[in-house]
Structures are given as structure tokens and as C-alpha cells.
Design an enzyme around this catalytic site. Sequence first.
Site, PDB file in Angstrom:
ATOM      1  N   LYS A 217     -51.814 -17.038  39.051  1.00 21.18           N
ATOM      2  CA  LYS A 217     -50.618 -16.175  39.073  1.00 21.18           C
ATOM      3  C   LYS A 217     -49.663 -16.610  40.186  1.00 21.18           C
ATOM      4  CE  LYS A 217     -50.861 -12.056  41.272  1.00 21.18           C
ATOM      5  NZ  LYS A 217     -49.866 -11.806  42.329  1.00 21.18           N
ATOM      6  N   ASN A 218     -50.212 -16.797  41.400  1.00 24.55           N
ATOM      7  CA  ASN A 218     -49.337 -17.045  42.542  1.00 24.55           C
ATOM      8  C   ASN A 218     -48.794 -18.474  42.601  1.00 24.55           C
ATOM      9  OD1 ASN A 218     -49.582 -14.409  43.199  1.00 24.55           O
ATOM     10  ND2 ASN A 218     -51.015 -14.712  44.895  1.00 24.55           N
TER      11      ASN A 218
ATOM     12  N   ARG B 184     -42.841  -7.690  43.637  1.00 25.13           N
ATOM     13  CA  ARG B 184     -42.171  -8.160  44.845  1.00 25.13           C
ATOM     14  C   ARG B 184     -41.844  -9.654  44.799  1.00 25.13           C
ATOM     15  NH1 ARG B 184     -42.040  -5.666  49.117  1.00 25.13           N
ATOM     16  NH2 ARG B 184     -41.959  -7.660  50.198  1.00 25.13           N
TER      17      ARG B 184
ATOM     18  N   CYS C 136     -44.783  -1.872  49.804  1.00 25.61           N
ATOM     19  CA  CYS C 136     -45.733  -1.670  48.711  1.00 25.61           C
ATOM     20  C   CYS C 136     -47.016  -1.113  49.286  1.00 25.61           C
ATOM     21  CB  CYS C 136     -45.938  -2.945  47.904  1.00 25.61           C
ATOM     22  SG  CYS C 136     -47.085  -4.100  48.608  1.00 25.61           S
TER      23      CYS C 136
ATOM     24  N   ARG D  64     -44.113  -5.391  54.116  1.00 25.16           N
ATOM     25  CA  ARG D  64     -43.756  -6.659  53.481  1.00 25.16           C
ATOM     26  C   ARG D  64     -42.253  -6.970  53.512  1.00 25.16           C
ATOM     27  NH1 ARG D  64     -47.389  -7.443  48.221  1.00 25.16           N
ATOM     28  NH2 ARG D  64     -46.993  -9.609  48.719  1.00 25.16           N
TER      29      ARG D  64
ATOM     30  N   ASP E 108     -56.520 -11.889  50.049  1.00 24.36           N
ATOM     31  CA  ASP E 108     -56.675 -11.496  48.638  1.00 24.36           C
ATOM     32  C   ASP E 108     -58.144 -11.399  48.204  1.00 24.36           C
ATOM     33  OD1 ASP E 108     -53.973 -11.295  48.416  1.00 24.36           O
ATOM     34  OD2 ASP E 108     -53.679 -13.230  47.449  1.00 24.36           O
TER      35      ASP E 108
ATOM     36  N   ILE F 111     -53.542  -9.747  57.980  1.00 24.75           N
ATOM     37  CA  ILE F 111     -52.294 -10.133  57.305  1.00 24.75           C
ATOM     38  C   ILE F 111     -51.441  -8.910  56.941  1.00 24.75           C
ATOM     39  CG2 ILE F 111     -51.276 -11.436  55.376  1.00 24.75           C
ATOM     40  CD1 ILE F 111     -52.954 -13.235  57.172  1.00 24.75           C
TER      41      ILE F 111
ATOM     42  N   ARG G  70     -51.679  -6.811  36.300  1.00 22.93           N
ATOM     43  CA  ARG G  70     -50.665  -7.662  36.941  1.00 22.93           C
ATOM     44  C   ARG G  70     -51.253  -9.026  37.284  1.00 22.93           C
ATOM     45  NH1 ARG G  70     -49.151  -5.799  42.084  1.00 22.93           N
ATOM     46  NH2 ARG G  70     -48.217  -7.846  42.018  1.00 22.93           N
TER      47      ARG G  70
HETATM   48  N1  EPU Z   1     -43.803 -11.313  56.656  1.00 19.64           N
HETATM   49  C1  EPU Z   1     -42.784 -10.932  57.502  1.00 19.64           C
HETATM   50  N2  EPU Z   1     -41.512 -11.307  57.185  1.00 19.64           N
HETATM   51  C2  EPU Z   1     -41.230 -12.046  56.084  1.00 19.64           C
HETATM   52  C3  EPU Z   1     -42.267 -12.446  55.233  1.00 19.64           C
HETATM   53  C4  EPU Z   1     -43.560 -12.061  55.550  1.00 19.64           C
HETATM   54  O1  EPU Z   1     -43.014 -10.254  58.498  1.00 19.64           O
HETATM   55  O2  EPU Z   1     -40.046 -12.355  55.863  1.00 19.64           O
HETATM   56  C5  EPU Z   1     -45.192 -10.910  56.968  1.00 19.64           C
HETATM   57  C6  EPU Z   1     -45.769  -9.966  55.913  1.00 19.64           C
HETATM   58  O3  EPU Z   1     -45.383  -8.618  56.134  1.00 19.64           O
HETATM   59  C7  EPU Z   1     -47.250 -10.192  56.083  1.00 19.64           C
HETATM   60  C8  EPU Z   1     -47.332 -11.675  56.444  1.00 19.64           C
HETATM   61  O4  EPU Z   1     -46.027 -12.043  56.887  1.00 19.64           O
HETATM   62  O5  EPU Z   1     -47.730  -9.424  57.155  1.00 19.64           O
HETATM   63  C9  EPU Z   1     -47.728 -12.590  55.313  1.00 19.64           C
HETATM   64  O6  EPU Z   1     -46.965 -12.275  54.147  1.00 19.64           O
HETATM   65  P1  EPU Z   1     -46.547 -13.373  53.080  1.00 19.64           P
HETATM   66  O7  EPU Z   1     -45.068 -13.503  53.098  1.00 19.64           O
HETATM   67  O8  EPU Z   1     -47.356 -14.594  53.260  1.00 19.64           O
HETATM   68  O9  EPU Z   1     -46.971 -12.645  51.722  1.00 19.64           O
HETATM   69  P2  EPU Z   1     -46.232 -12.852  50.342  1.00 19.64           P
HETATM   70  O10 EPU Z   1     -45.663 -14.201  50.280  1.00 19.64           O
HETATM   71  O11 EPU Z   1     -45.365 -11.681  50.081  1.00 19.64           O
HETATM   72  C10 EPU Z   1     -48.266 -13.899  49.064  1.00 19.64           C
HETATM   73  C11 EPU Z   1     -49.044 -13.579  47.829  1.00 19.64           C
HETATM   74  C12 EPU Z   1     -49.925 -12.362  48.111  1.00 19.64           C
HETATM   75  C13 EPU Z   1     -50.860 -12.705  49.268  1.00 19.64           C
HETATM   76  C14 EPU Z   1     -50.035 -13.107  50.507  1.00 19.64           C
HETATM   77  C15 EPU Z   1     -50.882 -13.569  51.672  1.00 19.64           C
HETATM   78  C16 EPU Z   1     -47.616 -14.338  46.053  1.00 19.64           C
HETATM   79  C17 EPU Z   1     -46.729 -14.006  44.920  1.00 19.64           C
HETATM   80  N3  EPU Z   1     -48.123 -13.302  46.755  1.00 19.64           N
HETATM   81  O12 EPU Z   1     -47.480 -12.756  49.346  1.00 19.64           O
HETATM   82  O13 EPU Z   1     -50.680 -12.128  46.937  1.00 19.64           O
HETATM   83  O14 EPU Z   1     -51.640 -11.595  49.598  1.00 19.64           O
HETATM   84  O15 EPU Z   1     -49.147 -14.200  50.142  1.00 19.64           O
HETATM   85  O16 EPU Z   1     -51.675 -14.636  51.306  1.00 19.64           O
HETATM   86  O17 EPU Z   1     -47.872 -15.506  46.310  1.00 19.64           O
HETATM   87  C18 EPU Z   1     -51.849 -10.819  45.384  1.00 19.64           C
HETATM   88  O18 EPU Z   1     -51.862 -11.795  44.626  1.00 19.64           O
HETATM   89  O19 EPU Z   1     -52.535  -9.786  45.180  1.00 19.64           O
HETATM   90  C19 EPU Z   1     -51.011 -10.851  46.589  1.00 19.64           C
HETATM   91  C20 EPU Z   1     -50.644  -9.746  47.248  1.00 19.64           C
END
Ligand code: EPU
Length: 446
Positions: A46-47, A119, A143, A148, A331, A353, A423
Site C-alpha cells: 500500500k505505502n 492522509r 488522525c 501528523r 506499523d 514515532i 484501507r
Molecule cells: N512529522 C512532522 N512534520 C511533518 C511530517 C512528519 O512532525 O511535516 C512527524 C510525524 O508527526 C511523525 C513523524 O514525523 O511523528 C513521522 O511521520 P511520517 O511523516 O514519517 O509519517 P507519514 O509519512 O505520514 C508513513 C506511512 C505510515 C507510517 C509512517 C511511519 C504512508 C502512506 N504512511 O506516514 O503508515 O506509520 O510513515 O513509518 O507511507 C500505515 O500504513 O498504517 C501508516 C500509518
Amino acid sequence: MCALTPVTMAGADTWVCPYRTKIYMQKIVIQGGRPLKGEVKISGAKNAALPALFAVLLTDGPCRLEQTPDLRDIDTTLKILQHMGASVKMRLTKSAPLVIDSNGLSHPETPYDLVKTMRASVLALGPLLTKYQRARISLPGGCAIGARPINLHLKALEKMGAKVELEGGYVNTSAKRLHGERIYFDTVTVTGTENIMMAATLAKGETVLENAAREPEITDLANLLIKMGAKIEGAGTETIHISGVDTLSPFHHTIIPDRIEAGTYMIAAAITGGNILLRNINLTLVDALAVKLSEVGVKIREEKDGLRVEGPKQIKAVDITTAPYPGFATDFQAQFMALMAVAHGTSVVVETIFENRFMHAQELVRMGADIKIEGKSAVVKGVKQLSGAPVMASDLRASAALVLAGLAADGLTEIHRIYHLDRGYEHMEKKLKKLGARIKRVKVKY
Ligand code: EPU
């Protein structure tokens, strides 16, 4: 009797009769206690599929994507792309390759109604802005697992020359042409790295991403972008160099296997004392989890056709701390906690995280688990046996944890709000049924 029609607002598993008198949802019912046995084929990730679908926006012409999983988040992404004016070729089956053409895109924006359910739609921002010089993105809210924010995505784009304005819940961005910059991410961010990597492909000059995410999904996206003609080096390490080019070509790409789905089935084998062969996955994709599972007593070995996972009679308690890749993935945290709930001894699960990713703990407690939350840590004292109970899913991986607990529990477990599960897990109850689980999906009336 009334004919049911789906209600998209409330989630894909919600149905209403035309007279609006009754709401129907779905739940999963599991009769636990059976060791899983047999083979399971792991789906496309998915990701990795989500950023790949948004990468279509970087070019004109038909792009072909293989092994996209049949999931609600994929359907939502296709709806977003269609809303913008891209065409999605009809598929005879959901396993056929996706062909998407964003030629003649008319609305470079993501609408709130679709964004609020997913998201990852923020991944439209980088490609739209760099290709169409403007993008209007509905700001994703918080969320269940945490706030996030997307401040790091926006900060990087501003540094690359974008004008960014927040208005009425939307982010309006524009730039004549983005220019290459040195971007340091204060926090490792997966979609942040993907967004800026995509934006940089068509920027003027070189962009260097430092403290970049190293997940296999980042490398898969970089490989896809390179097929399109992008110049990228270092993906999979913490420093990525991207030299901007003028145009990118359509791609043909096969998505990597879903390591989180694979890991979830590995834990399913462990928690039921089962013996499963996972097809379409290799050990390197699930390395940190495999190390921890070996520590708790699970036997894992690579075979010609896949990964063999054999659960022990008694699981040992071990501590875990989540971390960006190659660390122990957040995850997997919920699913691993379900495993520790029936381990011999006490384990400490630390979530670094996301600030609110322990929602499954209280549901596990309803099933007889002994878990105490202390800030970022959960202290899990293993119990001999969980007992089936009605429980509520709060997010995708929490739902998976409850399914795993239900498989191991004595008696009947009912999991409500399973639209979260749809999802991110392709045909989960069908796959588990094939492995011998007594599991079914039923409609419930509210
Ligand atoms: N963060 C910030 N500012 C930003 C972006 C992130 O503070 O601009 C913080 C977040 O709040 C969090 C940390 O950085 O505390 C890491 O967040 P990240 O941005 O890496 O998460 P994401 O990109 O929104 C992806 C996966 C998630 C997975 C996380 C961590 C996708 C579509 N989603 O989310 O997957 O948990 O990386 O590995 O790739 C899932 O599949 O169930 C899922 C939630």
C-alpha cells in the site's frame, strides 16, 4: 427488506437502506484457538503504491502499475486522480495492472471529502506543484494515531521557491519553477521525503535531501522515478541527490511486496503457534521484525518459494522500541503488542514515532491482556490466554492487532469498525480463512 446502498461518507463498510431507517456496518467475527497452516501470498505494498499513483501526475501519457493491491486507499487515490481530470482505464479484475493517464489534467487540487479519509493524499502536492506550477491541497487533519503535521513538506517546498498560503482548510501553493536546494528534515518523514523527492525531479538544479527516510518504499519510488527519466542517487540512504530534468516520461512499474502485511502474517503464525509459508516476500524487507520474532522463539527460514514462519509453543517476552527504517517499524507495534500480551514474562513496548498509537491497548485489555500505559511506553505482562470479546478498531494497524488477538483468544471475538482494516489489508479474512482460521465478515444493523 430494503435494498442497501453504500454510504461513502461513513466508510466503505457502511450501508444504509433508502428510507434511512437502518444503518448497516460490517464486523469481523473470529472463533479463536486454531494454529494457522498453509501458504499466503503477500500483496503489493500500500505505502509504495500510493506515492507511485501520485507520481503519474509528473508526466503526460499512460502509466502502467502492476501489483497494486485491492484496497480502499487505492480506490480513494484513483478517485482523487479522476477528480483532477486524469483518466483511469477500466480493469476487468482488480488484480489487472492499473493504467492511468494524467494528460490534460484540469483541476490540480485534492478535495476535502476524499482527503479526510486518507492522509497520504498530501503526496499530490509535490508532483502537482512541480509539474503544473500550482497545487491546492486540502490540509489533512489529525488522525487517531497522532497530530501528523505536514510542516516539513511545506517548509521544504518554500525553500525551493514555492509560495505557500493556508486558506479555508486548504494549502494553496504556487511557483514558476521550483529550484534545487539543500533540505534538512528535522524529523525523518516518509511521505515528506517522497513528496520533496518527486517535487525535485522537475526542479531547476540539484536538490539534496538530508536526514531522509530510508524505507524500502522510498527506494521503490526512486526506482520508478528513474524509469521516468529522473536523476536520483542515494535513495535508501539518509542523503538523496536529485538533479532536476525538464520532462519525465510515462512508466511501467511493479510495486514491491507489502512488508507490513507480511509481518502481520508472520505474527499471526507466531501467536497461533502455526506454520505458514509466505510467498512474494524476502527476509530483507522484514529484517528488524524477523530479528525480534527469532528472539521470542519463532523459527524463520528462507525457502525456495518464500519465507517459512513457525510459531513456538511458548512465546518469550522481549522489549521493542519503534524507530524509522531500518529500525522496528511503528506499523508493527500494535501487532507485536498483541503477541506480547500472550508471552511468558513482561515486555516494554516504546512508541517513538506517533504520540497516540496505543489505542489498541485498552481493547486488548478487554480481551484479558495486562497492559499499563506510561507515556510513550506500554508495560505488557503476558497472560496465559486471551478471551474473545467485542472490540473496536481505531486505526489500520490497531485493527490488525485485534484480529491477531482474536485468532489466539479462547472463544468469540467481534471486531467493529473494520473499514480501517479494508484501507490496508487486501482480502484479509479470505487469506486467513485459507490458512485455517475460523473468521467471517458479517453485516450488523445499528
Ligand atoms: N512529522 C512532522 N512534520 C511533518 C511530517 C512528519 O512532525 O511535516 C512527524 C510525524 O508527526 C511523525 C513523524 O514525523 O511523528 C513521522 O511521520 P511520517 O511523516 O514519517 O509519517 P507519514 O509519512 O505520514 C508513513 C506511512 C505510515 C507510517 C509512517 C511511519 C504512508 C502512506 N504512511 O506516514 O503508515 O506509520 O510513515 O513509518 O507511507 C500505515 O500504513 O498504517 C501508516 C500509518
